[in-house]
Design a protein around this motif. Structure first.
Motif, short mmCIF file in Angstrom:
data_model
loop_
_atom_site.label_atom_id
_atom_site.label_comp_id
_atom_site.label_asym_id
_atom_site.label_seq_id
_atom_site.Cartn_x
_atom_site.Cartn_y
_atom_site.Cartn_z
N ILE B 174 2.15 10.48 -9.92
CA ILE B 174 2.64 11.63 -10.72
C ILE B 174 4.11 11.43 -11.06
O ILE B 174 4.53 11.57 -12.21
CB ILE B 174 2.43 12.95 -9.93
N ARG B 175 4.90 11.04 -10.08
CA ARG B 175 6.33 10.79 -10.32
C ARG B 175 6.52 9.63 -11.31
O ARG B 175 7.40 9.67 -12.18
CB ARG B 175 7.03 10.49 -8.99
N ALA B 176 5.65 8.62 -11.19
CA ALA B 176 5.77 7.45 -12.09
C ALA B 176 5.46 7.84 -13.53
O ALA B 176 6.05 7.30 -14.47
CB ALA B 176 4.83 6.33 -11.63
N VAL B 177 4.55 8.81 -13.73
CA VAL B 177 4.30 9.31 -15.08
C VAL B 177 5.58 9.93 -15.65
O VAL B 177 5.97 9.66 -16.78
CB VAL B 177 3.15 10.35 -15.10
N GLN B 178 6.24 10.74 -14.82
CA GLN B 178 7.49 11.37 -15.28
C GLN B 178 8.54 10.32 -15.63
O GLN B 178 9.17 10.37 -16.69
CB GLN B 178 8.05 12.31 -14.20
N ILE B 179 8.74 9.38 -14.72
CA ILE B 179 9.81 8.39 -14.91
C ILE B 179 9.56 7.53 -16.14
O ILE B 179 10.43 7.35 -16.98
CB ILE B 179 9.95 7.50 -13.66
N THR B 180 8.34 7.01 -16.28
CA THR B 180 8.09 6.07 -17.37
C THR B 180 7.96 6.80 -18.72
O THR B 180 8.17 6.18 -19.76
CB THR B 180 6.86 5.19 -17.09
#
Lengths: 263, 263
Positions: B174-180
């Motif tokens: 979920i955090r990786a979706v936000q970051i990328t």
């Protein structure tokens, strides 16, 4: 009379194709992306696409037709770019010569149509966040200015960035940066906030295109790159023929605005 | 031995130009964007640029040279694309024929170089957010797979999307979706999370390119569009000549990673 703000894009395009709508499209099919149009011949297509690629804030490309095809398939499968815009302008050697409602007779087999993002797409979320949009309040066209910010050259295409301006409170300006940053495909974040002279605008009350709007005490002008830039730049290079939409008479796509948000 | 992770991009490019560095560039000039290379002749340039435009998640273009120019001016003013990559691959009629450290002798006046974004750029902020990147932990190449997700065709160019995969916990995903999502210019958000079969990957332990990595219990595979896509697609169209970087041997630009974030 139907409420065209609630009609599906294909229904509005049908009214346009029948020439029952021949004027500005602002507010029609609310929530669906509208696009600027620039049609050039194949010989200029690579340079123009490269110009857009290098200047994405000014020229966010949403769709490019195959050479000779009048179907903007990514934006609306059943559309015909020769008929589905209320009003077109024809430019020959960079000079505006005529305005027509259908370009079927002008279409050539080596033409390529570029559909370019429009700030209408981010005005909806601005309004929904409670940020007033002055030219909508004053029921006129958005003010647009030539700046001293050069575009990055590509082949024959070069020229200054054109910006649109919306005045707002500094607090709203900060929120507007956040909101429009979500939409890099339709100009994205502002290019400048505050001092028009810093970007080469001498008189904010005299826009180069569109209409002047009121700037209230305590408000700052916020400037976004504008889709008029690629048209202005293309015209400056004086192609033998170029076809665009008439100001305010946009292509209404089947794609919802929110599809263009990146987060 | 100098620590090349701390060297300025131009200093690393100088070592590459002198052929003192001839291998993979991962970790060099930390914080600066590295790019994939695809060189084609002018006759294919418009179709290839249009393919990239239509498939921006797979093919995020960072720079395109003028026809015949070997200067990737937007990424590094003083660079020479013929010499500043450690290792190149030459493909004739879609077949890999040789690997060289300098392509000066192969350069033709009608060539156009495309520099395309690379997921290295978003791996740094993933790591900085405490999200482990498995292929870095296991010191191997990222696993890449052909999928059943078709790219949008443009002229002669068409083919399936290639993805890279990073396994992580659902919370990290979920955090990786936000970051990328902040980095649409370097592949942006993932294309798929969870079930490899849904995107046509039969055996996650057998990548089509790169190396397999461990997927720990409780982890989900997260898939991003991969810069190998445009190379694979271009080769499939069998151009008479095409030049690319060798896997892992990227172009190191003067542009900081963070410049490509939209918010």
């Amino acid at each position: 009379m139907q409420d065209v703000s609630l009609l599906a894009p294909k229904d509005v395009r049908e009214l346009i194709r029948k020439q029952e709508i021949t004027g500005p499209t602002a507010g029609m099919s609310k929530g669906y992306t509208q696009a600027n149009l620039a049609i050039l011949k194949k010989e200029h297509a690579f340079d123009f696409l490269l110009f857009c690629q290098r200047n994405q804030k000014q020229c966010p490309v949403l769709d490019v037709t195959e050479v000779g095809s009048f179907s903007p398939a990514l934006l609306a499968k059943d559309a015909d770019i020769r008929k589905d815009i209320p009003k077109y302008r024809i430019y020959r050697d960079g000079v505006f010569t005529e305005e027509v409602n259908d370009i079927t007779d002008y279409w050539e087999d080596d033409m390529v149509a570029f559909l370019i993002g429009c700030s209408f797409t981010f005005e909806t979320p601005l309004l929904e966040s409670g940020i007033p949009v002055r030219h909508i309040e004053e029921n006129c066209n958005v003010p647009m200015y030539k700046t001293n910010i050069p575009c990055i050259k590509a082949g024959v295409f070069e020229g200054p960035t054109v910006v649109s301006m919306r005045p707002m409170s500094p607090e709203d300006a900060i929120r507007a940066v956040q909101i429009t940053s979500r939409f890099p495909a339709v100009h994205g974040a502002p290019l400048h906030i505050g001092n028009p002279r810093q970007i080469g605008i001498e008189d904010i009350t005299k826009p180069d295109f569109g209409d002047a709007v009121t700037i209230k005490p305590g408000e700052v002008p916020v400037f976004w790159a504008c889709g008029v830039t690629p048209q202005a730049v293309a015209m400056q290079s004086k192609p033998s023929i170029m076809i665009t939409h008439a100001p305010g008479c946009m292509f209404i796509s089947d794609v919802r605005d929110e599809v263009y948000s990146v987060i």
